[in-house]
Scaffold this motif. Structure first.
Motif, PDB file in Angstrom:
ATOM      1  N   ARG A   3       0.830  -1.211   0.000  1.00  0.00           N
ATOM      2  CA  ARG A   3       0.000   0.000   0.000  1.00  0.00           C
ATOM      3  C   ARG A   3       0.860   1.254   0.000  1.00  0.00           C
ATOM      4  NH1 ARG A   3      -3.975  -3.215   3.387  1.00  0.00           N
ATOM      5  NH2 ARG A   3      -2.760  -2.686   5.238  1.00  0.00           N
ATOM      6  N   ALA A   4       2.125   1.125   0.379  1.00  0.00           N
ATOM      7  CA  ALA A   4       3.031   2.270   0.326  1.00  0.00           C
ATOM      8  C   ALA A   4       3.748   2.364  -1.011  1.00  0.00           C
ATOM      9  CB  ALA A   4       4.056   2.178   1.456  1.00  0.00           C
ATOM     10  N   LEU A   5       3.774   1.253  -1.765  1.00  0.00           N
ATOM     11  CA  LEU A   5       4.371   1.193  -3.097  1.00  0.00           C
ATOM     12  C   LEU A   5       3.350   0.575  -4.053  1.00  0.00           C
ATOM     13  CD1 LEU A   5       7.831  -0.247  -2.001  1.00  0.00           C
ATOM     14  CD2 LEU A   5       7.430   2.091  -2.779  1.00  0.00           C
ATOM     15  N   PRO A   6       2.222   1.239  -4.269  1.00  0.00           N
ATOM     16  CA  PRO A   6       1.122   0.625  -5.032  1.00  0.00           C
ATOM     17  C   PRO A   6       1.469   0.436  -6.506  1.00  0.00           C
ATOM     18  CG  PRO A   6       0.627   2.925  -4.523  1.00  0.00           C
ATOM     19  CD  PRO A   6       1.881   2.593  -3.779  1.00  0.00           C
ATOM     20  N   ALA A   7       1.242  -0.775  -6.966  1.00  0.00           N
ATOM     21  CA  ALA A   7       1.530  -1.107  -8.359  1.00  0.00           C
ATOM     22  C   ALA A   7       0.380  -0.675  -9.271  1.00  0.00           C
ATOM     23  CB  ALA A   7       1.766  -2.608  -8.488  1.00  0.00           C
ATOM     24  N   GLU A   8       0.674  -0.633 -10.571  1.00  0.00           N
ATOM     25  CA  GLU A   8      -0.362  -0.304 -11.557  1.00  0.00           C
ATOM     26  C   GLU A   8      -1.385  -1.423 -11.679  1.00  0.00           C
ATOM     27  OE1 GLU A   8       0.957   1.558 -15.380  1.00  0.00           O
ATOM     28  OE2 GLU A   8       2.948   1.108 -14.582  1.00  0.00           O
ATOM     29  N   TRP A  26      11.742  -1.835  -9.506  1.00  0.00           N
ATOM     30  CA  TRP A  26      11.464  -3.254  -9.735  1.00  0.00           C
ATOM     31  C   TRP A  26      10.720  -3.896  -8.575  1.00  0.00           C
ATOM     32  CZ3 TRP A  26      13.322  -6.717  -6.236  1.00  0.00           C
ATOM     33  CH2 TRP A  26      14.460  -6.381  -5.505  1.00  0.00           C
ATOM     34  N   TRP A  27      10.951  -3.391  -7.349  1.00  0.00           N
ATOM     35  CA  TRP A  27      10.323  -4.052  -6.204  1.00  0.00           C
ATOM     36  C   TRP A  27       8.819  -3.815  -6.133  1.00  0.00           C
ATOM     37  CZ3 TRP A  27      14.513  -0.697  -5.818  1.00  0.00           C
ATOM     38  CH2 TRP A  27      14.213   0.621  -5.523  1.00  0.00           C
ATOM     39  N   THR A  28       8.298  -2.867  -6.920  1.00  0.00           N
ATOM     40  CA  THR A  28       6.849  -2.702  -6.955  1.00  0.00           C
ATOM     41  C   THR A  28       6.181  -3.729  -7.864  1.00  0.00           C
ATOM     42  OG1 THR A  28       6.850  -1.124  -8.814  1.00  0.00           O
ATOM     43  CG2 THR A  28       7.108  -0.218  -6.589  1.00  0.00           C
ATOM     44  N   GLY A  29       7.001  -4.567  -8.522  1.00  0.00           N
ATOM     45  CA  GLY A  29       6.453  -5.558  -9.434  1.00  0.00           C
ATOM     46  C   GLY A  29       6.783  -6.975  -9.027  1.00  0.00           C
ATOM     47  N   THR A  30       6.764  -7.240  -7.715  1.00  0.00           N
ATOM     48  CA  THR A  30       7.080  -8.577  -7.224  1.00  0.00           C
ATOM     49  C   THR A  30       5.850  -9.211  -6.586  1.00  0.00           C
ATOM     50  OG1 THR A  30       7.810  -7.680  -5.090  1.00  0.00           O
ATOM     51  CG2 THR A  30       9.485  -7.959  -6.799  1.00  0.00           C
ATOM     52  N   VAL A  31       5.913 -10.533  -6.431  1.00  0.00           N
ATOM     53  CA  VAL A  31       4.860 -11.264  -5.734  1.00  0.00           C
ATOM     54  C   VAL A  31       5.070 -11.118  -4.232  1.00  0.00           C
ATOM     55  CG1 VAL A  31       3.742 -13.489  -5.379  1.00  0.00           C
ATOM     56  CG2 VAL A  31       4.782 -12.956  -7.600  1.00  0.00           C
ATOM     57  N   LEU A  32       4.004 -10.732  -3.522  1.00  0.00           N
ATOM     58  CA  LEU A  32       4.004 -10.779  -2.059  1.00  0.00           C
ATOM     59  C   LEU A  32       3.195 -12.014  -1.663  1.00  0.00           C
ATOM     60  CD1 LEU A  32       3.411  -7.043  -1.048  1.00  0.00           C
ATOM     61  CD2 LEU A  32       5.573  -8.282  -1.247  1.00  0.00           C
ATOM     62  N   LYS A 138       3.525   8.764 -10.765  1.00  0.00           N
ATOM     63  CA  LYS A 138       2.170   8.221 -10.732  1.00  0.00           C
ATOM     64  C   LYS A 138       2.025   7.199  -9.611  1.00  0.00           C
ATOM     65  CE  LYS A 138       0.953   8.957 -15.586  1.00  0.00           C
ATOM     66  NZ  LYS A 138       0.617   8.314 -16.885  1.00  0.00           N
ATOM     67  N   MET A 139       3.087   6.414  -9.365  1.00  0.00           N
ATOM     68  CA  MET A 139       3.042   5.454  -8.267  1.00  0.00           C
ATOM     69  C   MET A 139       2.845   6.177  -6.941  1.00  0.00           C
ATOM     70  SD  MET A 139       4.808   4.065  -5.517  1.00  0.00           S
ATOM     71  CE  MET A 139       6.542   4.443  -5.773  1.00  0.00           C
ATOM     72  N   LEU A 140       3.584   7.257  -6.717  1.00  0.00           N
ATOM     73  CA  LEU A 140       3.424   8.026  -5.480  1.00  0.00           C
ATOM     74  C   LEU A 140       2.019   8.611  -5.383  1.00  0.00           C
ATOM     75  CD1 LEU A 140       6.867   9.876  -5.368  1.00  0.00           C
ATOM     76  CD2 LEU A 140       6.158   7.888  -4.019  1.00  0.00           C
ATOM     77  N   GLY A 141       1.456   8.979  -6.515  1.00  0.00           N
ATOM     78  CA  GLY A 141       0.105   9.523  -6.518  1.00  0.00           C
ATOM     79  C   GLY A 141      -0.956   8.500  -6.170  1.00  0.00           C
ATOM     80  N   MET A 285       1.527  -4.456   5.337  1.00  0.00           N
ATOM     81  CA  MET A 285       2.118  -4.084   4.058  1.00  0.00           C
ATOM     82  C   MET A 285       1.174  -4.241   2.888  1.00  0.00           C
ATOM     83  SD  MET A 285       5.963  -5.586   4.453  1.00  0.00           S
ATOM     84  CE  MET A 285       7.049  -5.096   5.797  1.00  0.00           C
ATOM     85  N   PRO A 286       0.441  -5.376   2.727  1.00  0.00           N
ATOM     86  CA  PRO A 286      -0.401  -5.517   1.547  1.00  0.00           C
ATOM     87  C   PRO A 286      -1.547  -4.534   1.516  1.00  0.00           C
ATOM     88  CG  PRO A 286      -0.125  -7.639   2.635  1.00  0.00           C
ATOM     89  CD  PRO A 286       0.426  -6.597   3.530  1.00  0.00           C
TER      90      PRO A 286
END
Length: 286
Positions: A3-8, A26-32, A138-141, A285-286
Protein backbone atom coordinates in the motif's frame (compact mmCIF):
# COMPACT_ATOMS: atom_id res chain seq x y z
CA UNK A 1 4.66 -2.36 1.76
CA UNK A 2 2.21 -2.90 -1.11
CA UNK A 3 0.00 0.00 0.00
CA UNK A 4 3.03 2.27 0.33
CA UNK A 5 4.37 1.19 -3.10
CA UNK A 6 1.12 0.63 -5.03
CA UNK A 7 1.53 -1.11 -8.36
CA UNK A 8 -0.36 -0.30 -11.56
CA UNK A 9 -1.77 -3.83 -11.83
CA UNK A 10 -2.66 -5.99 -8.82
CA UNK A 11 -4.27 -9.42 -8.64
CA UNK A 12 -5.07 -11.35 -5.46
CA UNK A 13 -4.79 -15.12 -5.39
CA UNK A 14 -5.32 -16.99 -2.14
CA UNK A 15 -3.81 -14.20 -0.04
CA UNK A 16 -0.95 -13.53 -2.48
CA UNK A 17 -0.47 -10.13 -4.12
CA UNK A 18 0.63 -10.27 -7.76
CA UNK A 19 1.86 -6.82 -8.76
CA UNK A 20 3.18 -5.27 -11.94
CA UNK A 21 4.29 -1.75 -12.85
CA UNK A 22 6.00 -1.00 -16.14
CA UNK A 23 9.28 0.96 -16.01
CA UNK A 24 8.99 1.65 -12.29
CA UNK A 25 11.09 0.51 -9.33
CA UNK A 26 11.46 -3.25 -9.74
CA UNK A 27 10.32 -4.05 -6.20
CA UNK A 28 6.85 -2.70 -6.96
CA UNK A 29 6.45 -5.56 -9.43
CA UNK A 30 7.08 -8.58 -7.22
CA UNK A 31 4.86 -11.26 -5.73
CA UNK A 32 4.00 -10.78 -2.06
CA UNK A 33 3.16 -14.40 -1.17
CA UNK A 34 1.73 -13.75 2.29
CA UNK A 35 -0.64 -16.32 3.69
CA UNK A 36 -0.62 -20.07 3.92
CA UNK A 37 -0.60 -22.59 1.09
CA UNK A 38 -0.58 -26.36 1.28
CA UNK A 39 2.21 -28.32 -0.32
CA UNK A 40 -0.14 -29.54 -3.06
CA UNK A 41 -1.50 -26.04 -3.76
CA UNK A 42 1.87 -24.28 -3.83
CA UNK A 43 3.00 -25.36 -7.33
CA UNK A 44 -0.36 -24.35 -8.82
CA UNK A 45 -0.25 -20.94 -7.13
CA UNK A 46 3.30 -20.37 -8.38
CA UNK A 47 2.15 -21.30 -11.89
CA UNK A 48 -0.72 -18.83 -11.60
CA UNK A 49 1.76 -16.10 -10.64
CA UNK A 50 3.98 -17.01 -13.59
CA UNK A 51 0.97 -16.72 -15.92
CA UNK A 52 0.23 -13.26 -14.56
CA UNK A 53 3.75 -11.95 -15.25
CA UNK A 54 4.07 -13.74 -18.60
CA UNK A 55 0.99 -11.78 -19.63
CA UNK A 56 3.05 -8.60 -19.29
CA UNK A 57 6.12 -10.05 -20.96
CA UNK A 58 8.25 -10.05 -17.80
CA UNK A 59 9.81 -12.66 -15.55
CA UNK A 60 8.36 -13.56 -12.16
CA UNK A 61 10.02 -12.42 -8.94
CA UNK A 62 8.94 -13.42 -5.42
CA UNK A 63 9.68 -11.67 -2.16
CA UNK A 64 10.50 -14.46 0.31
CA UNK A 65 10.05 -13.38 3.93
CA UNK A 66 10.35 -15.88 6.78
CA UNK A 67 7.32 -15.86 9.04
CA UNK A 68 5.06 -14.37 6.37
CA UNK A 69 5.35 -16.82 3.46
CA UNK A 70 4.46 -20.51 3.13
CA UNK A 71 7.16 -22.60 4.78
CA UNK A 72 7.97 -24.58 1.61
CA UNK A 73 7.96 -21.62 -0.79
CA UNK A 74 11.69 -20.91 -0.93
CA UNK A 75 12.67 -24.53 -1.49
CA UNK A 76 9.94 -25.00 -4.08
CA UNK A 77 11.08 -21.95 -6.03
CA UNK A 78 14.68 -23.15 -5.90
CA UNK A 79 13.65 -26.51 -7.36
CA UNK A 80 11.87 -24.66 -10.17
CA UNK A 81 15.13 -22.90 -11.06
CA UNK A 82 14.49 -19.53 -9.43
CA UNK A 83 17.73 -17.82 -8.47
CA UNK A 84 18.15 -16.22 -5.06
CA UNK A 85 19.14 -12.54 -5.09
CA UNK A 86 18.84 -9.12 -3.43
CA UNK A 87 19.24 -10.06 0.26
CA UNK A 88 17.45 -7.51 2.45
CA UNK A 89 17.08 -6.63 6.11
CA UNK A 90 13.70 -5.79 7.62
CA UNK A 91 14.26 -3.47 10.56
CA UNK A 92 12.05 -1.78 13.14
CA UNK A 93 12.38 0.91 15.79
CA UNK A 94 10.11 2.74 18.18
CA UNK A 95 9.31 6.31 17.18
CA UNK A 96 10.48 7.42 20.62
CA UNK A 97 13.95 5.95 20.07
CA UNK A 98 14.29 7.45 16.59
CA UNK A 99 13.28 10.90 17.79
CA UNK A 100 15.80 10.69 20.62
CA UNK A 101 18.66 10.36 18.12
CA UNK A 102 18.01 13.69 16.41
CA UNK A 103 21.04 15.99 16.17
CA UNK A 104 20.41 19.45 17.61
CA UNK A 105 22.62 20.96 14.92
CA UNK A 106 20.96 19.05 12.08
CA UNK A 107 19.69 20.56 8.87
CA UNK A 108 16.25 22.14 8.77
CA UNK A 109 13.51 19.68 7.78
CA UNK A 110 10.32 20.50 5.91
CA UNK A 111 7.39 18.08 5.78
CA UNK A 112 4.89 18.02 2.93
CA UNK A 113 1.80 15.87 2.35
CA UNK A 114 2.81 15.14 -1.23
CA UNK A 115 6.12 15.11 -3.10
CA UNK A 116 7.35 18.46 -4.31
CA UNK A 117 9.36 18.78 -7.51
CA UNK A 118 12.51 19.40 -5.47
CA UNK A 119 11.83 16.31 -3.31
CA UNK A 120 11.41 14.11 -6.35
CA UNK A 121 14.47 15.56 -8.10
CA UNK A 122 16.73 14.60 -5.19
CA UNK A 123 15.24 11.12 -4.92
CA UNK A 124 15.61 10.60 -8.66
CA UNK A 125 19.21 11.88 -8.69
CA UNK A 126 20.15 9.16 -6.18
CA UNK A 127 17.87 6.24 -7.10
CA UNK A 128 16.35 6.96 -10.50
CA UNK A 129 18.71 5.17 -12.85
CA UNK A 130 16.65 3.19 -15.37
CA UNK A 131 13.33 4.30 -13.87
CA UNK A 132 10.68 6.22 -15.79
CA UNK A 133 10.16 9.38 -13.69
CA UNK A 134 6.59 9.88 -14.88
CA UNK A 135 5.56 6.37 -13.83
CA UNK A 136 7.31 6.75 -10.48
CA UNK A 137 5.40 9.99 -9.86
CA UNK A 138 2.17 8.22 -10.73
CA UNK A 139 3.04 5.45 -8.27
CA UNK A 140 3.42 8.03 -5.48
CA UNK A 141 0.10 9.52 -6.52
CA UNK A 142 -1.59 6.16 -5.95
CA UNK A 143 -0.61 6.05 -2.26
CA UNK A 144 -3.84 6.50 -0.30
CA UNK A 145 -2.56 6.11 3.27
CA UNK A 146 -1.43 9.18 5.29
CA UNK A 147 2.01 10.16 4.03
CA UNK A 148 4.76 12.63 4.83
CA UNK A 149 7.52 13.72 2.48
CA UNK A 150 10.54 15.05 4.37
CA UNK A 151 13.07 17.39 2.79
CA UNK A 152 16.36 18.42 4.41
CA UNK A 153 17.24 21.96 3.45
CA UNK A 154 20.60 23.69 3.11
CA UNK A 155 19.48 27.24 2.75
CA UNK A 156 16.60 26.94 0.30
CA UNK A 157 18.02 23.91 -1.49
CA UNK A 158 16.72 20.38 -0.87
CA UNK A 159 19.72 18.09 -0.32
CA UNK A 160 18.18 14.96 1.22
CA UNK A 161 14.73 13.36 1.29
CA UNK A 162 12.68 10.53 2.74
CA UNK A 163 9.03 9.61 3.13
CA UNK A 164 6.81 7.73 5.57
CA UNK A 165 3.43 6.05 5.21
CA UNK A 166 1.28 5.25 8.25
CA UNK A 167 -0.80 2.08 8.22
CA UNK A 168 -2.25 0.08 11.13
CA UNK A 169 -0.03 1.57 13.82
CA UNK A 170 3.21 1.32 11.83
CA UNK A 171 5.07 3.95 9.84
CA UNK A 172 6.96 2.56 6.87
CA UNK A 173 10.04 4.54 5.80
CA UNK A 174 10.81 4.74 2.08
CA UNK A 175 12.77 6.76 -0.43
CA UNK A 176 15.67 7.78 1.78
CA UNK A 177 18.19 9.67 -0.40
CA UNK A 178 21.01 12.12 0.30
CA UNK A 179 23.02 13.97 -2.32
CA UNK A 180 26.69 12.87 -2.22
CA UNK A 181 28.05 16.30 -1.35
CA UNK A 182 26.17 16.51 1.96
CA UNK A 183 26.53 12.94 3.21
CA UNK A 184 27.91 12.54 6.70
CA UNK A 185 26.33 15.75 7.99
CA UNK A 186 23.31 14.20 9.71
CA UNK A 187 20.70 14.94 7.04
CA UNK A 188 19.27 11.41 7.00
CA UNK A 189 19.24 11.23 10.80
CA UNK A 190 17.27 14.50 10.95
CA UNK A 191 14.83 13.24 8.32
CA UNK A 192 14.19 10.02 10.28
CA UNK A 193 13.64 11.95 13.51
CA UNK A 194 11.22 14.32 11.80
CA UNK A 195 9.28 11.43 10.25
CA UNK A 196 9.16 9.71 13.64
CA UNK A 197 7.59 12.81 15.19
CA UNK A 198 5.05 12.99 12.38
CA UNK A 199 4.23 9.28 12.78
CA UNK A 200 3.76 9.61 16.54
CA UNK A 201 1.23 12.39 16.00
CA UNK A 202 -0.75 10.00 13.80
CA UNK A 203 -0.84 7.14 16.27
CA UNK A 204 2.08 5.07 15.01
CA UNK A 205 4.40 3.85 17.78
CA UNK A 206 6.71 1.83 15.54
CA UNK A 207 8.63 2.37 12.32
CA UNK A 208 9.90 -0.17 9.82
CA UNK A 209 12.14 -0.06 6.78
CA UNK A 210 13.91 -2.36 4.36
CA UNK A 211 17.58 -1.99 3.51
CA UNK A 212 19.99 -3.98 1.38
CA UNK A 213 22.00 -6.35 3.55
CA UNK A 214 25.29 -5.20 1.99
CA UNK A 215 24.61 -1.45 2.27
CA UNK A 216 27.00 -0.83 5.16
CA UNK A 217 26.59 2.98 5.38
CA UNK A 218 22.81 2.67 5.56
CA UNK A 219 23.02 -0.16 8.08
CA UNK A 220 25.24 1.99 10.32
CA UNK A 221 22.82 4.91 10.05
CA UNK A 222 19.81 2.81 11.00
CA UNK A 223 21.68 1.14 13.84
CA UNK A 224 22.67 4.57 15.18
CA UNK A 225 19.07 5.79 15.03
CA UNK A 226 17.58 2.89 16.98
CA UNK A 227 16.60 0.35 14.33
CA UNK A 228 17.21 -3.35 14.85
CA UNK A 229 16.75 -6.26 12.48
CA UNK A 230 13.56 -8.30 12.73
CA UNK A 231 14.60 -10.72 10.00
CA UNK A 232 16.45 -11.04 6.76
CA UNK A 233 14.60 -11.78 3.55
CA UNK A 234 15.43 -12.13 -0.11
CA UNK A 235 13.96 -12.43 -3.58
CA UNK A 236 13.67 -15.36 -5.95
CA UNK A 237 13.76 -14.52 -9.66
CA UNK A 238 12.57 -16.82 -12.38
CA UNK A 239 15.34 -18.10 -14.64
CA UNK A 240 15.17 -16.76 -18.21
CA UNK A 241 12.77 -18.67 -20.42
CA UNK A 242 10.80 -17.96 -23.57
CA UNK A 243 7.86 -15.62 -22.93
CA UNK A 244 4.91 -15.57 -25.28
CA UNK A 245 4.64 -12.46 -27.41
CA UNK A 246 2.93 -10.09 -27.60
CA UNK A 247 2.13 -9.79 -23.89
CA UNK A 248 -1.46 -9.23 -22.82
CA UNK A 249 -1.13 -5.72 -21.43
CA UNK A 250 -4.53 -5.75 -19.80
CA UNK A 251 -3.91 -8.77 -17.59
CA UNK A 252 -3.79 -12.51 -17.94
CA UNK A 253 -5.99 -15.59 -18.04
CA UNK A 254 -7.82 -15.08 -14.75
CA UNK A 255 -9.71 -18.30 -15.12
CA UNK A 256 -6.45 -20.26 -15.16
CA UNK A 257 -4.95 -18.26 -12.31
CA UNK A 258 -8.00 -18.51 -10.08
CA UNK A 259 -8.70 -22.19 -10.67
CA UNK A 260 -9.18 -23.77 -7.28
CA UNK A 261 -8.46 -20.63 -5.25
CA UNK A 262 -10.74 -18.43 -3.22
CA UNK A 263 -9.76 -15.37 -1.24
CA UNK A 264 -8.04 -16.60 1.92
CA UNK A 265 -9.01 -15.06 5.23
CA UNK A 266 -6.43 -13.36 7.44
CA UNK A 267 -6.74 -16.20 9.93
CA UNK A 268 -5.66 -18.87 7.48
CA UNK A 269 -1.97 -18.58 8.38
CA UNK A 270 -0.57 -20.87 11.02
CA UNK A 271 -0.25 -19.54 14.57
CA UNK A 272 3.55 -19.55 14.55
CA UNK A 273 3.76 -17.40 11.42
CA UNK A 274 0.87 -15.12 12.35
CA UNK A 275 2.42 -14.32 15.75
CA UNK A 276 5.94 -13.63 14.47
CA UNK A 277 7.19 -10.01 14.22
CA UNK A 278 7.74 -10.36 10.49
CA UNK A 279 4.17 -11.55 9.94
CA UNK A 280 2.81 -8.76 12.12
CA UNK A 281 4.53 -6.12 10.01
CA UNK A 282 3.73 -7.95 6.78
CA UNK A 283 0.05 -7.78 7.65
CA UNK A 284 0.26 -3.99 7.35
CA UNK A 285 2.12 -4.08 4.06
CA UNK A 286 -0.40 -5.52 1.55
Amino acid sequence: MARALPAEHVQHIGGWWLRHSANSSWWTGTVLPHGDAGRDDLPRMISAAESFYAGFGVTTRFQVSPGACPADLDATLARRGYRRDSPMSLQTASTVDVRAQARPDGLRIRLDESPTTAWFDVWYAVHGSGIDPERECKMLGRVSRPSAYASALEGDEVVAVGRAVVDAGWAGVFGMATLPEVRGRGAARSILASLAGWATARGADGMYLQVESDNDPALRLYDDTGFTEVCGYHYRTQSPSPIRWPPRQQGYDRGTARAGYGEASAGSASTSRRDSPAASIASTMP
